[in-house]
Design a protein around this motif. Structure first.
Motif, mmCIF file in Angstrom:
data_model
loop_
_atom_site.group_PDB
_atom_site.id
_atom_site.type_symbol
_atom_site.label_atom_id
_atom_site.label_comp_id
_atom_site.label_asym_id
_atom_site.label_seq_id
_atom_site.Cartn_x
_atom_site.Cartn_y
_atom_site.Cartn_z
ATOM 1 N N GLY A 1 -1.133 -7.176 -6.051
ATOM 2 C CA GLY A 1 -2.259 -6.523 -5.407
ATOM 3 C C GLY A 1 -2.502 -7.055 -4.009
ATOM 4 O O GLY A 1 -2.071 -8.171 -3.678
ATOM 5 N N VAL A 2 -3.166 -6.237 -3.199
ATOM 6 C CA VAL A 2 -3.520 -6.631 -1.831
ATOM 7 C C VAL A 2 -4.884 -6.052 -1.476
ATOM 8 O O VAL A 2 -5.303 -5.026 -2.012
ATOM 9 N N VAL A 3 -5.562 -6.740 -0.576
ATOM 10 C CA VAL A 3 -6.779 -6.209 0.034
ATOM 11 C C VAL A 3 -6.620 -6.387 1.539
ATOM 12 O O VAL A 3 -6.132 -7.426 2.004
ATOM 13 N N ILE A 4 -6.967 -5.331 2.293
ATOM 14 C CA ILE A 4 -6.892 -5.350 3.748
ATOM 15 C C ILE A 4 -8.311 -5.135 4.268
ATOM 16 O O ILE A 4 -8.960 -4.142 3.928
ATOM 17 N N VAL A 5 -8.785 -6.075 5.076
ATOM 18 C CA VAL A 5 -10.162 -6.056 5.571
ATOM 19 C C VAL A 5 -10.149 -5.956 7.092
ATOM 20 O O VAL A 5 -9.410 -6.687 7.764
ATOM 21 N N GLY A 6 -10.970 -5.047 7.616
ATOM 22 C CA GLY A 6 -11.046 -4.867 9.058
ATOM 23 C C GLY A 6 -12.451 -4.506 9.499
ATOM 24 O O GLY A 6 -13.409 -4.592 8.729
ATOM 25 N N VAL B 1 0.840 -1.207 0.000
ATOM 26 C CA VAL B 1 0.000 0.000 0.000
ATOM 27 C C VAL B 1 0.873 1.254 0.000
ATOM 28 O O VAL B 1 0.620 2.205 -0.752
ATOM 29 N N SER B 2 1.916 1.271 0.829
ATOM 30 C CA SER B 2 2.821 2.433 0.878
ATOM 31 C C SER B 2 3.462 2.705 -0.471
ATOM 32 O O SER B 2 3.646 3.855 -0.857
ATOM 33 N N ALA B 3 3.768 1.645 -1.192
ATOM 34 C CA ALA B 3 4.449 1.797 -2.480
ATOM 35 C C ALA B 3 3.514 2.158 -3.626
ATOM 36 O O ALA B 3 3.903 2.875 -4.550
ATOM 37 N N TYR B 4 2.244 1.697 -3.586
ATOM 38 C CA TYR B 4 1.385 1.799 -4.764
ATOM 39 C C TYR B 4 0.091 2.590 -4.607
ATOM 40 O O TYR B 4 -0.502 2.982 -5.608
ATOM 41 N N HIS B 5 -0.423 2.776 -3.385
ATOM 42 C CA HIS B 5 -1.756 3.394 -3.260
ATOM 43 C C HIS B 5 -1.699 4.873 -3.623
ATOM 44 O O HIS B 5 -0.793 5.589 -3.212
ATOM 45 N N ARG B 6 -2.699 5.327 -4.389
ATOM 46 C CA ARG B 6 -2.713 6.703 -4.897
ATOM 47 C C ARG B 6 -3.015 7.748 -3.836
ATOM 48 O O ARG B 6 -2.546 8.863 -3.914
ATOM 49 N N HIS B 7 -3.859 7.419 -2.842
ATOM 50 C CA HIS B 7 -4.271 8.469 -1.912
ATOM 51 C C HIS B 7 -4.444 8.031 -0.467
ATOM 52 O O HIS B 7 -4.910 8.809 0.348
ATOM 53 N N HIS B 8 -4.070 6.814 -0.116
ATOM 54 C CA HIS B 8 -4.147 6.366 1.280
ATOM 55 C C HIS B 8 -2.849 5.692 1.682
ATOM 56 O O HIS B 8 -2.160 5.104 0.857
ATOM 57 N N GLY B 9 -2.594 5.727 2.976
ATOM 58 C CA GLY B 9 -1.421 5.061 3.522
ATOM 59 C C GLY B 9 -1.793 3.747 4.182
ATOM 60 O O GLY B 9 -2.931 3.272 4.054
ATOM 61 N N PRO B 10 -0.859 3.163 4.896
ATOM 62 C CA PRO B 10 -1.087 1.891 5.586
ATOM 63 C C PRO B 10 -2.171 2.005 6.660
ATOM 64 O O PRO B 10 -2.512 3.098 7.104
ATOM 65 N N VAL B 11 -2.683 0.859 7.085
ATOM 66 C CA VAL B 11 -3.670 0.805 8.169
ATOM 67 C C VAL B 11 -2.989 0.289 9.432
ATOM 68 O O VAL B 11 -1.920 -0.314 9.369
ATOM 69 N N THR B 12 -3.619 0.500 10.584
ATOM 70 C CA THR B 12 -3.004 0.078 11.847
ATOM 71 C C THR B 12 -3.392 -1.331 12.259
ATOM 72 O O THR B 12 -2.667 -1.974 13.001
ATOM 73 N N GLY B 13 -4.537 -1.811 11.806
ATOM 74 C CA GLY B 13 -4.976 -3.152 12.181
ATOM 75 C C GLY B 13 -5.871 -3.748 11.124
ATOM 76 O O GLY B 13 -6.253 -3.066 10.168
ATOM 77 N N HIS B 14 -6.219 -5.031 11.293
ATOM 78 C CA HIS B 14 -7.072 -5.695 10.313
ATOM 79 C C HIS B 14 -7.635 -6.987 10.893
ATOM 80 O O HIS B 14 -7.192 -7.452 11.940
ATOM 81 N N LEU C 1 -17.900 -6.349 8.003
ATOM 82 C CA LEU C 1 -16.496 -5.976 7.859
ATOM 83 C C LEU C 1 -16.383 -4.939 6.751
ATOM 84 O O LEU C 1 -17.312 -4.757 5.972
ATOM 85 N N GLU C 2 -15.225 -4.272 6.695
ATOM 86 C CA GLU C 2 -14.996 -3.244 5.684
ATOM 87 C C GLU C 2 -13.671 -3.492 4.967
ATOM 88 O O GLU C 2 -12.667 -3.799 5.612
ATOM 89 N N VAL C 3 -13.683 -3.354 3.654
ATOM 90 C CA VAL C 3 -12.435 -3.340 2.902
ATOM 91 C C VAL C 3 -11.820 -1.968 3.174
ATOM 92 O O VAL C 3 -12.295 -0.963 2.672
ATOM 93 N N ASN C 4 -10.771 -1.957 4.004
ATOM 94 C CA ASN C 4 -10.132 -0.697 4.379
ATOM 95 C C ASN C 4 -9.122 -0.227 3.340
ATOM 96 O O ASN C 4 -8.914 0.974 3.181
ATOM 97 N N ARG C 5 -8.480 -1.165 2.656
ATOM 98 C CA ARG C 5 -7.567 -0.826 1.562
ATOM 99 C C ARG C 5 -7.636 -1.909 0.497
ATOM 100 O O ARG C 5 -7.670 -3.104 0.824
ATOM 101 N N LEU C 6 -7.643 -1.475 -0.743
ATOM 102 C CA LEU C 6 -7.459 -2.368 -1.883
ATOM 103 C C LEU C 6 -6.496 -1.648 -2.807
ATOM 104 O O LEU C 6 -6.698 -0.480 -3.123
#
Length: 149
Positions: free
Chosen positions: A44-49, A17-30, A62-67
C-alpha cells in the motif's frame, strides 16, 4: 508476516497507484509519500500533497491525494494514521481527503477521521474541465483529521 510503514519515493508510489488504483491515476507532485510493506513487497501507499481546492490551501492543511492498497487487511487505516502523524510532525494542523459516495469510509473512521459531509460536485466545471471524466461521476465525501491545540 508483519506489515510495516516504510519510506517510498513519489515515483515508486505512483507506479503502485498505476497498478492497483480502481479509479485514479498517478499524481504530478506531493509533499511526501509513505509505503506499507509486508517483507520486501509493497502492499500500500499514501501520497500527500497540497489541497486541490485553492480555498483550503491555507498553508496549514494537506490533502491525501491518493491512498491505494492491494487489499491487505488494515492497510488503509495504517496509512491514513501514518499520514496524519507525518503531517503533524511537519507542523500541519489539518489533513483532508475525499472518498466517493459509494465508498464506506470505514478505514477513515477506524483511523479516527471525522466525516465533514458532501463536497464538490459530480464533475469538474469551468473552462479548464477535462473533456473526458478522469474519475467516476459521483458526489464526494470529505473527511478530515485536525489538531486539537
Amino acid at each position: 508476516m508483519l506489515i510495516e510503514i516504510v519510506p517510498i519515493t513519489l515515483k515508486e508510489a505512483n507506479s503502485f497507484v498505476s497498478a492497483y488504483h480502481r479509479h485514479h491515476g498517478p499524481v504530478t507532485g506531493h509533499k511526501f509519500s509513505i509505503g506499507l510493506a509486508e517483507g520486501e513487497k509493497i502492499v500500500g501507499v499514501v501520497i500527500v500533497g497540497r489541497p486541490v481546492s485553492r480555498y483550503l490551501d491555507d498553508g496549514w492543511t494537506l490533502e491525501v491525494n491518493r491512498l491505494c492498497t492491494d487489499g491487505s487487511r488494515n492497510a488503509c487505516s495504517m496509512l491514513y494514521s501514518a499520514a496524519w502523524r507525518a503531517a503533524r510532525a511537519m507542523g500541519y494542523k489539518r489533513l483532508i481527503t475525499y472518498i466517493l459516495e459509494s465508498e464506506s469510509g470505514a478505514s477513515l473512521r477506524a483511523a479516527g477521521w471525522k466525516c465533514i459531509g458532501q463536497a464538490g460536485g459530480l464533475r469538474w466545471t469551468g473552462r479548464r474541465r477535462p473533456t473526458v471524466d478522469l474519475y467516476p461521476a459521483q458526489m464526494k465525501i470529505r473527511y478530515q483529521k485536525e489538531a486539537i491545540d
